[in-house]
Design a protein around this motif. Structure first.
Motif, PDB file in Angstrom:
ATOM      1  N   SER A  13       0.837  -1.207   0.000  1.00 27.89           N
ATOM      2  CA  SER A  13       0.000   0.000   0.000  1.00 27.89           C
ATOM      3  C   SER A  13       0.867   1.250   0.000  1.00 27.89           C
ATOM      4  O   SER A  13       2.035   1.208   0.382  1.00 27.89           O
ATOM      5  N   VAL A  14       0.241   2.353  -0.405  1.00 35.45           N
ATOM      6  CA  VAL A  14       0.879   3.668  -0.381  1.00 35.45           C
ATOM      7  C   VAL A  14      -0.151   4.666   0.143  1.00 35.45           C
ATOM      8  O   VAL A  14      -1.259   4.747  -0.381  1.00 35.45           O
ATOM      9  N   THR A  15       0.234   5.413   1.171  1.00 36.74           N
ATOM     10  CA  THR A  15      -0.649   6.423   1.746  1.00 36.74           C
ATOM     11  C   THR A  15       0.117   7.728   1.893  1.00 36.74           C
ATOM     12  O   THR A  15       1.199   7.754   2.467  1.00 36.74           O
ATOM     13  N   TYR A  16      -0.444   8.802   1.369  1.00 40.87           N
ATOM     14  CA  TYR A  16       0.106  10.154   1.514  1.00 40.87           C
ATOM     15  C   TYR A  16      -0.590  10.786   2.705  1.00 40.87           C
ATOM     16  O   TYR A  16      -1.789  10.599   2.914  1.00 40.87           O
ATOM     17  N   PHE A  17       0.147  11.546   3.514  1.00 47.13           N
ATOM     18  CA  PHE A  17      -0.489  12.186   4.665  1.00 47.13           C
ATOM     19  C   PHE A  17       0.135  13.535   4.968  1.00 47.13           C
ATOM     20  O   PHE A  17       1.264  13.829   4.618  1.00 47.13           O
ATOM     21  N   THR A  18      -0.689  14.358   5.615  1.00 45.75           N
ATOM     22  CA  THR A  18      -0.258  15.634   6.177  1.00 45.75           C
ATOM     23  C   THR A  18      -0.628  15.593   7.654  1.00 45.75           C
ATOM     24  O   THR A  18      -1.180  14.602   8.126  1.00 45.75           O
ATOM     25  N   ARG A  19      -0.374  16.655   8.335  1.00 42.66           N
ATOM     26  CA  ARG A  19      -0.730  16.711   9.759  1.00 42.66           C
ATOM     27  C   ARG A  19      -2.233  16.549   9.962  1.00 42.66           C
ATOM     28  O   ARG A  19      -2.686  15.979  10.946  1.00 42.66           O
ATOM     29  N   ALA A  20      -3.022  17.041   9.023  1.00 42.18           N
ATOM     30  CA  ALA A  20      -4.466  17.077   9.204  1.00 42.18           C
ATOM     31  C   ALA A  20      -5.250  16.067   8.375  1.00 42.18           C
ATOM     32  O   ALA A  20      -6.445  15.888   8.607  1.00 42.18           O
ATOM     33  N   GLN A  79       2.613  11.697  14.461  1.00 41.01           N
ATOM     34  CA  GLN A  79       3.118  12.023  15.801  1.00 41.01           C
ATOM     35  C   GLN A  79       4.467  11.346  16.025  1.00 41.01           C
ATOM     36  O   GLN A  79       5.390  11.935  16.587  1.00 41.01           O
ATOM     37  N   GLY A  80       4.597  10.104  15.562  1.00 41.07           N
ATOM     38  CA  GLY A  80       5.858   9.377  15.695  1.00 41.07           C
ATOM     39  C   GLY A  80       6.994  10.065  14.963  1.00 41.07           C
ATOM     40  O   GLY A  80       8.127  10.110  15.453  1.00 41.07           O
ATOM     41  N   TYR A  81       6.705  10.611  13.802  1.00 41.10           N
ATOM     42  CA  TYR A  81       7.731  11.347  13.053  1.00 41.10           C
ATOM     43  C   TYR A  81       8.229  12.531  13.874  1.00 41.10           C
ATOM     44  O   TYR A  81       9.433  12.734  14.038  1.00 41.10           O
ATOM     45  N   LYS A  82       7.306  13.307  14.403  1.00 46.04           N
ATOM     46  CA  LYS A  82       7.684  14.493  15.178  1.00 46.04           C
ATOM     47  C   LYS A  82       8.499  14.101  16.415  1.00 46.04           C
ATOM     48  O   LYS A  82       9.520  14.710  16.719  1.00 46.04           O
ATOM     49  N   GLN A  83       8.049  13.094  17.135  1.00 46.17           N
ATOM     50  CA  GLN A  83       8.747  12.662  18.342  1.00 46.17           C
ATOM     51  C   GLN A  83      10.139  12.119  18.006  1.00 46.17           C
ATOM     52  O   GLN A  83      11.114  12.422  18.699  1.00 46.17           O
ATOM     53  N   THR A  84      10.228  11.317  16.960  1.00 48.21           N
ATOM     54  CA  THR A  84      11.517  10.743  16.566  1.00 48.21           C
ATOM     55  C   THR A  84      12.488  11.835  16.139  1.00 48.21           C
ATOM     56  O   THR A  84      13.643  11.851  16.555  1.00 48.21           O
ATOM     57  N   LYS A  85      12.007  12.753  15.336  1.00 46.42           N
ATOM     58  CA  LYS A  85      12.874  13.841  14.872  1.00 46.42           C
ATOM     59  C   LYS A  85      13.394  14.667  16.038  1.00 46.42           C
ATOM     60  O   LYS A  85      14.581  14.995  16.110  1.00 46.42           O
ATOM     61  N   ASN A  86      12.528  14.981  16.984  1.00 37.02           N
ATOM     62  CA  ASN A  86      12.936  15.759  18.154  1.00 37.02           C
ATOM     63  C   ASN A  86      13.882  14.973  19.057  1.00 37.02           C
ATOM     64  O   ASN A  86      14.862  15.511  19.570  1.00 37.02           O
ATOM     65  N   ALA A  87      13.595  13.708  19.259  1.00 31.39           N
ATOM     66  CA  ALA A  87      14.398  12.888  20.176  1.00 31.39           C
ATOM     67  C   ALA A  87      15.828  12.691  19.684  1.00 31.39           C
ATOM     68  O   ALA A  87      16.753  12.614  20.495  1.00 31.39           O
ATOM     69  N   TYR A  88      16.026  12.640  18.392  1.00 34.14           N
ATOM     70  CA  TYR A  88      17.343  12.322  17.854  1.00 34.14           C
ATOM     71  C   TYR A  88      18.041  13.506  17.195  1.00 34.14           C
ATOM     72  O   TYR A  88      19.045  13.326  16.512  1.00 34.14           O
ATOM     73  N   ALA A  92       8.440   7.933   5.175  1.00 37.34           N
ATOM     74  CA  ALA A  92       9.318   8.995   4.679  1.00 37.34           C
ATOM     75  C   ALA A  92       8.535  10.294   4.808  1.00 37.34           C
ATOM     76  O   ALA A  92       7.433  10.417   4.264  1.00 37.34           O
ATOM     77  N   THR A  93       9.098  11.273   5.537  1.00 40.35           N
ATOM     78  CA  THR A  93       8.326  12.446   5.933  1.00 40.35           C
ATOM     79  C   THR A  93       9.176  13.704   5.864  1.00 40.35           C
ATOM     80  O   THR A  93      10.373  13.674   6.131  1.00 40.35           O
ATOM     81  N   THR A  94       8.519  14.813   5.520  1.00 40.51           N
ATOM     82  CA  THR A  94       9.129  16.132   5.642  1.00 40.51           C
ATOM     83  C   THR A  94       8.331  16.883   6.706  1.00 40.51           C
ATOM     84  O   THR A  94       7.424  16.324   7.311  1.00 40.51           O
ATOM     85  N   GLU A  95       8.630  18.135   6.916  1.00 43.80           N
ATOM     86  CA  GLU A  95       7.913  18.927   7.919  1.00 43.80           C
ATOM     87  C   GLU A  95       6.440  19.132   7.566  1.00 43.80           C
ATOM     88  O   GLU A  95       5.624  19.373   8.444  1.00 43.80           O
TER      89      GLU A  95
END
Length: 130
Positions: free
Chosen positions: A28-35, A61-70, A93-96
């Motif tokens: 599968s492939v899913t595109y997502f934004t914050r909202a 949420q996991g992307y944000k937490q991982t990016k901040n943690a590391y 795979a995520t950008t801001e």
């Protein structure tokens, strides 16, 4: 869930990139934004009615937490996530501003790196055009 949260050109490019890199292993492939999110591809032999709301929310949420943690890690900048499950693998795979979740059957780590780099490039190009 709102449909068409991304251009048809970007949706096609993301799916084509994923299909080319994974072949028949793509689930599968899913595109997502914050909202919001939009499932762009789902292999025919998989359940067509999966509820992705919580799943996508957790990955954002996991992307944000991982990016901040590391962010100060000696390993360098965070790039992407691969998760292993009993029935497949997930690449995030995520950008801001937006991201892509790709689920697959097993691939090599090099394949996941190549897919992540290609998807991130597409997402950055889309962000630059906005």
């Amino acid at each position: 869930m709102t449909r068409n949260i991304l251009s048809d050109d970007l949706a096609d490019a993301i799916v084509t990139t994923a299909r080319t890199a994974t072949g028949d292993s793509l689930r599968s492939v899913t595109y997502f934004t914050r909202a919001n999110f939009e499932q762009l591809y789902l292999r025919e032999d998989l359940e067509q009615d999966a509820d992705l709301n919580d799943f996508v929310g957790h990955e954002w949420q996991g992307y944000k937490q991982t990016k901040n943690a590391y962010q100060e890690s000696e390993l360098g900048d965070y790039r992407f996530t691969v998760r292993a499950f009993s029935n497949g693998y997930l690449l995030r795979a995520t950008t801001e501003r937006h991201g892509v979740l790709i689920t697959t059957d097993g691939l090599t780590m090099q394949s996941y790196e190549e897919i992540a780099e290609a998807i991130e490039r597409l997402l950055r190009e889309e962000s630059d055009e906005e």
